[in-house]
Scaffold this motif. Structure first.
Motif, PDB file in Angstrom:
ATOM      1  N   ILE A 103      28.592  17.787  61.177  1.00 47.45           N
ATOM      2  CA  ILE A 103      29.979  17.170  61.238  1.00 47.45           C
ATOM      3  C   ILE A 103      29.596  15.653  61.212  1.00 47.45           C
ATOM      4  CG2 ILE A 103      32.423  16.500  62.167  1.00 47.45           C
ATOM      5  CD1 ILE A 103      32.156  19.468  62.996  1.00 47.45           C
ATOM      6  N   ASN A 104      29.642  14.709  60.309  1.00 50.76           N
ATOM      7  CA  ASN A 104      29.642  13.357  60.468  1.00 50.76           C
ATOM      8  C   ASN A 104      30.743  12.413  60.895  1.00 50.76           C
ATOM      9  OD1 ASN A 104      26.874  14.083  59.823  1.00 50.76           O
ATOM     10  ND2 ASN A 104      27.291  14.026  57.892  1.00 50.76           N
ATOM     11  N   GLY A 105      30.472  11.360  61.630  1.00 53.03           N
ATOM     12  CA  GLY A 105      31.453  10.663  61.969  1.00 53.03           C
ATOM     13  C   GLY A 105      30.907   9.256  62.423  1.00 53.03           C
ATOM     14  N   ARG A 106      31.655   8.148  62.190  1.00 49.07           N
ATOM     15  CA  ARG A 106      31.260   6.849  62.886  1.00 49.07           C
ATOM     16  C   ARG A 106      32.230   6.461  63.921  1.00 49.07           C
ATOM     17  NH1 ARG A 106      27.445   3.602  61.595  1.00 49.07           N
ATOM     18  NH2 ARG A 106      26.084   4.126  59.691  1.00 49.07           N
ATOM     19  N   PHE A 107      31.602   6.365  65.254  1.00 45.81           N
ATOM     20  CA  PHE A 107      32.521   6.135  66.234  1.00 45.81           C
ATOM     21  C   PHE A 107      31.771   4.634  67.067  1.00 45.81           C
ATOM     22  CE2 PHE A 107      33.075  10.616  65.854  1.00 45.81           C
ATOM     23  CZ  PHE A 107      34.398  10.680  65.325  1.00 45.81           C
ATOM     24  N   LEU A 108      32.495   4.213  67.917  1.00 46.74           N
ATOM     25  CA  LEU A 108      32.099   3.340  68.751  1.00 46.74           C
ATOM     26  C   LEU A 108      31.410   3.823  69.844  1.00 46.74           C
ATOM     27  CD1 LEU A 108      32.128   0.144  69.367  1.00 46.74           C
ATOM     28  CD2 LEU A 108      34.266   0.326  70.877  1.00 46.74           C
ATOM     29  N   VAL A 109      30.197   3.527  70.159  1.00 44.83           N
ATOM     30  CA  VAL A 109      29.179   3.853  70.975  1.00 44.83           C
ATOM     31  C   VAL A 109      28.945   2.432  72.108  1.00 44.83           C
ATOM     32  CG1 VAL A 109      27.012   4.594  72.031  1.00 44.83           C
ATOM     33  CG2 VAL A 109      27.872   5.454  69.938  1.00 44.83           C
ATOM     34  N   THR A 110      29.468   2.969  73.389  1.00 38.25           N
ATOM     35  CA  THR A 110      29.397   1.962  74.275  1.00 38.25           C
ATOM     36  C   THR A 110      28.479   2.405  75.780  1.00 38.25           C
ATOM     37  OG1 THR A 110      31.732   1.257  73.878  1.00 38.25           O
ATOM     38  CG2 THR A 110      30.713   0.479  76.045  1.00 38.25           C
ATOM     39  N   VAL A 111      27.480   1.357  76.132  1.00 37.09           N
ATOM     40  CA  VAL A 111      26.887   1.515  77.326  1.00 37.09           C
ATOM     41  C   VAL A 111      27.109   0.207  77.912  1.00 37.09           C
ATOM     42  CG1 VAL A 111      24.475   1.916  78.334  1.00 37.09           C
ATOM     43  CG2 VAL A 111      25.024   3.150  76.170  1.00 37.09           C
ATOM     44  N   GLY A 112      27.693   0.187  79.186  1.00 33.43           N
ATOM     45  CA  GLY A 112      27.810  -1.086  80.074  1.00 33.43           C
ATOM     46  C   GLY A 112      28.778  -2.027  78.895  1.00 33.43           C
ATOM     47  N   ASN A 113      28.168  -3.324  78.981  1.00 35.76           N
ATOM     48  CA  ASN A 113      28.693  -4.327  78.016  1.00 35.76           C
ATOM     49  C   ASN A 113      28.149  -4.266  76.672  1.00 35.76           C
ATOM     50  OD1 ASN A 113      26.124  -5.069  78.397  1.00 35.76           O
ATOM     51  ND2 ASN A 113      26.815  -7.238  79.398  1.00 35.76           N
ATOM     52  N   ARG A 114      27.414  -3.478  76.202  1.00 39.92           N
ATOM     53  CA  ARG A 114      26.853  -3.189  74.911  1.00 39.92           C
ATOM     54  C   ARG A 114      27.690  -2.116  74.079  1.00 39.92           C
ATOM     55  NH1 ARG A 114      22.152  -3.365  78.103  1.00 39.92           N
ATOM     56  NH2 ARG A 114      20.681  -5.101  77.813  1.00 39.92           N
ATOM     57  N   ASN A 115      28.003  -2.473  72.969  1.00 37.92           N
ATOM     58  CA  ASN A 115      28.701  -1.524  72.244  1.00 37.92           C
ATOM     59  C   ASN A 115      28.023  -1.715  70.734  1.00 37.92           C
ATOM     60  OD1 ASN A 115      30.876  -3.270  70.669  1.00 37.92           O
ATOM     61  ND2 ASN A 115      31.086  -3.661  72.949  1.00 37.92           N
ATOM     62  N   ILE A 170      16.732   8.913  79.357  1.00 34.32           N
ATOM     63  CA  ILE A 170      17.024  10.035  79.673  1.00 34.32           C
ATOM     64  C   ILE A 170      17.750  10.020  81.034  1.00 34.32           C
ATOM     65  CG2 ILE A 170      16.109  12.267  80.468  1.00 34.32           C
ATOM     66  CD1 ILE A 170      15.317  11.588  77.286  1.00 34.32           C
ATOM     67  N   GLY A 171      18.880  10.737  81.130  1.00 31.93           N
ATOM     68  CA  GLY A 171      19.826  10.685  82.328  1.00 31.93           C
ATOM     69  C   GLY A 171      20.711   9.800  82.321  1.00 31.93           C
ATOM     70  N   GLN A 172      20.676   8.820  81.490  1.00 33.29           N
ATOM     71  CA  GLN A 172      21.637   7.672  81.323  1.00 33.29           C
ATOM     72  C   GLN A 172      23.056   8.317  80.769  1.00 33.29           C
ATOM     73  OE1 GLN A 172      21.181   5.036  82.811  1.00 33.29           O
ATOM     74  NE2 GLN A 172      19.172   5.142  83.357  1.00 33.29           N
ATOM     75  N   THR A 173      24.051   7.664  80.835  1.00 36.23           N
ATOM     76  CA  THR A 173      25.355   7.805  80.190  1.00 36.23           C
ATOM     77  C   THR A 173      25.745   7.041  79.048  1.00 36.23           C
ATOM     78  OG1 THR A 173      26.105   8.968  82.072  1.00 36.23           O
ATOM     79  CG2 THR A 173      27.719   8.401  80.720  1.00 36.23           C
ATOM     80  N   ILE A 174      26.092   7.511  77.971  1.00 42.51           N
ATOM     81  CA  ILE A 174      26.633   6.766  77.154  1.00 42.51           C
ATOM     82  C   ILE A 174      28.353   7.088  76.694  1.00 42.51           C
ATOM     83  CG2 ILE A 174      24.464   6.463  75.650  1.00 42.51           C
ATOM     84  CD1 ILE A 174      25.311   8.387  73.682  1.00 42.51           C
ATOM     85  N   LYS A 175      28.982   6.311  76.113  1.00 39.51           N
ATOM     86  CA  LYS A 175      30.258   6.462  75.700  1.00 39.51           C
ATOM     87  C   LYS A 175      30.676   6.606  74.317  1.00 39.51           C
ATOM     88  CE  LYS A 175      33.058   4.997  79.794  1.00 39.51           C
ATOM     89  NZ  LYS A 175      34.193   4.022  80.406  1.00 39.51           N
ATOM     90  N   VAL A 176      31.000   7.676  73.741  1.00 40.66           N
ATOM     91  CA  VAL A 176      31.375   7.781  72.471  1.00 40.66           C
ATOM     92  C   VAL A 176      32.757   8.099  72.232  1.00 40.66           C
ATOM     93  CG1 VAL A 176      30.974   8.991  70.309  1.00 40.66           C
ATOM     94  CG2 VAL A 176      29.254   8.904  72.053  1.00 40.66           C
ATOM     95  N   ARG A 177      33.451   7.179  71.773  1.00 40.80           N
ATOM     96  CA  ARG A 177      35.142   7.262  71.798  1.00 40.80           C
ATOM     97  C   ARG A 177      35.637   7.341  73.330  1.00 40.80           C
ATOM     98  NH1 ARG A 177      37.966  10.678  66.989  1.00 40.80           N
ATOM     99  NH2 ARG A 177      39.498   8.965  66.078  1.00 40.80           N
ATOM    100  N   MET A 209      31.631  17.853  69.029  1.00 42.14           N
ATOM    101  CA  MET A 209      32.253  17.006  68.019  1.00 42.14           C
ATOM    102  C   MET A 209      33.498  17.521  67.557  1.00 42.14           C
ATOM    103  SD  MET A 209      31.092  14.216  65.963  1.00 42.14           S
ATOM    104  CE  MET A 209      31.240  13.547  64.594  1.00 42.14           C
ATOM    105  N   ALA A 210      33.441  18.843  67.038  1.00 48.99           N
ATOM    106  CA  ALA A 210      34.865  19.127  66.750  1.00 48.99           C
ATOM    107  C   ALA A 210      36.302  19.212  67.555  1.00 48.99           C
ATOM    108  CB  ALA A 210      34.578  20.585  66.106  1.00 48.99           C
ATOM    109  N   ASN A 211      35.745  19.830  68.956  1.00 43.92           N
ATOM    110  CA  ASN A 211      37.006  19.905  69.714  1.00 43.92           C
ATOM    111  C   ASN A 211      37.297  18.551  70.606  1.00 43.92           C
ATOM    112  OD1 ASN A 211      36.865  22.595  69.017  1.00 43.92           O
ATOM    113  ND2 ASN A 211      35.261  23.196  70.766  1.00 43.92           N
ATOM    114  N   GLN A 212      36.444  17.489  70.766  1.00 43.39           N
ATOM    115  CA  GLN A 212      36.653  16.462  71.596  1.00 43.39           C
ATOM    116  C   GLN A 212      36.721  15.209  70.989  1.00 43.39           C
ATOM    117  OE1 GLN A 212      34.626  16.732  75.413  1.00 43.39           O
ATOM    118  NE2 GLN A 212      34.003  18.736  74.887  1.00 43.39           N
TER     119      GLN A 212
END
Length: 405
Positions: A103-115, A170-177, A209-212
């Protein structure tokens, strides 16, 4: 008069008028450089496309939602394939080795003040062997994490360099949507494919991806963007295509046009080769027009030269030069101008292709056939367009020529 003497005389005449000779050659130079450059770029595009499709993986088939007609007439991806179709292919098609829905999609990915707005792809662990992807650092998620819709992510190398410069992702956190994902791996560099940068992609479990992230978009189940399939061996590709088509027709209760398309790697490559081949021919034809214009320029300048050199022509004929001698001299002058322009244009074209190959991913090379063709055609153009002024010079009456001078 010997041929060597005629060639020496033609060369001396051209050298005595360097500016005029150089300007006459300019059209031929531009034409040759354009033809060689355009053919080289076209062939480089074909080679690059072949390399990219080979990198997709061996024995790969792609099951794409929507009929061929619907995909040509709509901008939205039809929702005709669901996850259960992929599961049916995996369990019921004997000539298939692995099945990897995505499943493909384009979303805003954020890490700290970078997006950044990047491609996010939901896949299963079978994606790696089907598409020949390799995890360079860390690991890929497993079937258990897919079943549990775990929030883990494997990122492309460019995502890693953008969001985690000078540190281990590795072990870091990213925000997707605005949903947190733990980075568990970094993919090996793969490069671009048909304008899509595969190294700037985030891979997450398909169920997550599908559920969340995207939610339910089809009334028949979890919609998928594409189903990647690998056949057991090269000899099984056509059998796999036939079996997949029959299975999906039964599942979708199709009586008319299929609402899906099954393409093999070879099918897609043939389409791209046809398109790039056509573009190469078109570009070469357009460039060839400049060669034609250059030939007309040669004829024009040679006609002017005949007018300016009537006294010389009359004097030579008066002391015994034949029409053949005069005709040959002017033809040789035209051929020398065109051939010299062809050689210089070839050098410029080859140099340009070398620079393109050095500073771009396009593997451009100068084809020996294109070089021989361009130089041969330019010489032929000189000969063809030099005939009219040469005949005009040869037919001059020596008495009239001397009087008009």
């Amino acid at each position: 008069m010997k041929l060597i003497d005629t060639v020496k005389m033609a060369t001396t005449t051209l050298m005595a008028n360097k500016m005029r000779s150089s300007l006459t050659m300019l059209g031929i130079i531009i034409g040759n450089a354009s033809v060689i450059g355009m053919i080289g770029i076209g062939q480089g595009a074909q080679e690059l496309a072949s390399e990219q499709f080979e990198s997709l993986g061996p024995n790969v088939l792609f099951v794409i939602p929507g009929s061929r007609q619907s995909r040509r007439t709509t901008f939205e991806t039809p929702n005709t394939l669901v996850l259960s179709d992929a599961e049916a292919i995996a369990s019921q098609v004997p000539s298939v080795e692995n099945v990897a829905p995505q499943i493909n999609g384009r979303f805003l990915v954020t890490v700290g003040n970078r997006n950044n707005n990047v491609l996010v792809t939901g896949v299963t662990p079978d994606f790696l062997p089907v598409r020949s992807f390799v995890v360079e650092q860390g690991r890929f998620f497993d079937d258990t994490e897919v079943r549990r819709s775990v929030r883990v992510a494997v990122i492309g190398p460019e995502i890693a360099s953008q969001f985690f410069p000078n540190q281990n992702p590795i072990g870091q956190t990213i925000k997707v949507r605005n949903v947190n994902f733990e980075v568990i791996g970094v993919m090996e560099e793969k490069g671009s494919f048909l304008g899509t940068n595969q190294d700037e992609t985030v891979y997450i479990p398909l169920t997550t991806m599908a559920n969340q992230l995207v939610g339910r978009t089809s009334q028949f189940g979890t919609q998928v963007s594409i189903i990647n399939v690998s056949a057991r061996d090269p000899n099984s590709i056509e059998a796999a295509r036939f079996q997949i088509e029959n299975l999906l027709r039964l599942r979708h209760k199709i009586v008319g046009e299929d609402d899906f398309v099954v393409e093999t790697q070879k099918d897609v490559l043939n389409i791209v080769d046809t398109v790039t081949g056509g573009l190469t021919i078109m570009l070469a034809a357009i460039s060839g027009i400049s060669l034609l214009v250059g030939g007309i320029g040669v004829m024009n300048i040679m006609l002017v030269s005949v007018t300016e050199r009537t006294q010389e022509i009359g004097l030579r004929k008066a002391i015994g030069a034949t029409e053949e001698n005069i005709l040959l001299q002017f033809l040789i002058e035209a051929v020398i101008i065109s051939a010299a322009g062809g050689v210089i244009g070839t050098a410029i074209g080859v140099g340009g292709l070398t620079l393109i190959a050095l500073f771009s991913p396009l593997p451009t090379t100068a084809s020996p056939v294109a070089i021989a063709l361009a130089v041969g055609v330019s010489g032929g153009i000189g000969l063809f367009f030099g005939v009219v002024p040469a005949r005009q010079a040869a037919k001059l009456d020596p008495i009239v020529a001397l009087r008009s001078a």
